[in-house]
Scaffold this motif. Sequence first.
Motif: not given
Length: 418
Positions: A332-333, A339-340, A349-352
């Motif tokens: 899942a992670n 997650y790109p 990461r831009e959008e953690p």
Amino acid sequence: MDTSLGDAVGAGDAADDAGNEDLGLFDDAVAGDVRDPYPELADARRTHPVQQLDSSLMPHEEGQGVYFIYRHEDIALVLRDAGTFSSAHIIDLIMGPIMGEHIMLGMDDPQHRRYRALVSTAFRQKTLALWEHELVAQVAGELIDGFADRGRAELTREFTFPYPTQVIAGILGLPREDYRQFQRWSTAILSFFTKLDEAIVASQEVKEYMATILAERRRDPREDLISELAVAELDGERLSDEEIFSFLRLLLPAGVETTYRATGNLLFSLLSNPRQLDAVRADRNLIAPAIEEALRIETPLLNITRLATKDTEISGVTIPAGSTVMLMLAAANRDETRYPDPDRFDIGREEPRPHLSFGNGPHACLGTHLARMEMRVALGLLLDRLPNVRLDPDGDDPHIHGQVFRSPTSLPVLFDPR
Ligand code: HEM
């Protein structure tokens, strides 16, 4: 304030402590010597995200199926729906003989809600702040004292393995002279997958030992976790002695082993990405995102389990009542829909987005704040005290391994002695 919290555990003698010598043995047996399970997990997630597998080697209800779930979205749904997906089999099939019958991990509501509310009082924010300054930083500092002058160290043996056991021993308020014994029990209980008999004996001994301390704390409470549990009250109800023993024993696998592995994974991830390590060294605000990214990409505990209480469906696959579901947190992670570039360690990461390493829903980890705090304190102090810390290029091929738990085989480091 009662100062026993800070002095309770002697950190200095930990590196060569009894229990640590079993580390290699313990790790291979418990973790499984798998170097990279991720290509297989990614393949499963893409091609059969809900998969019935041969279950002969794992605990499950006789005659019932075992389903492996790989997608982030499916796992989060299962974890939040505790009515359909029960935890009770964790006691019956897995932990009961070692941990006792009052293990909260294996309770369903309403029992779980009551128990969780009671033990949660011992994990308040105020208590955490006290632990950070009086205990955790002290334990980490004393462990580092053991090698800071040497210019080299092996951080799994000398730091990450003894660290969380000492923290828990301190939080419990155990007398300093009992630490070596506590480390031995801890290792024996954590080896229950492979040495069940020894784990059961150790568990019984812990119970007898804790019984004496609990009786003392009931008479004469101090500022430690055992005293907090002894007086915790909800609607006029208190925890029984048996309930307290079960909780204390659960803290070993739940609070010690996971944190030992997570701290190692954080250090390994940064040490093997020196530019990101430099960035953290220069800006300590990056410690928090580094911890989350390490927890995401190297999930310390790769899977958890539930039992379907009724016929249900996950992503179009029928799951009959009585089936076990294995929730593959590690898959899942690294779910690419969330997650790109999921296999890349990137603290910027831009959008953690939140990971599932601490689970989710009513059983979500009770120790998240403590675990994050231990990791933050450890990394901050290691960077402060070990100038230019780096992996030793002549090390023994350190790498993260394991298929149930994952953590580094070793962490040989060099640094500039002061
Ligand atoms: C990085 C370190 C840690 C990780 C990865 C971790 C992971 C987890 C996970 C995945 C669960 C959910 C299990 C399930 O739903 O079946 C859990 C539950 C739990 N954890 Fe942690 N944990 C960590 C640290 C800690 C610490 C430091 C403590 C306490 C000292 C702790 C205490 C617990 C307890 C008591 C539960 C059971 C909660 C419940 O059943 O309601 N954990 N942990």
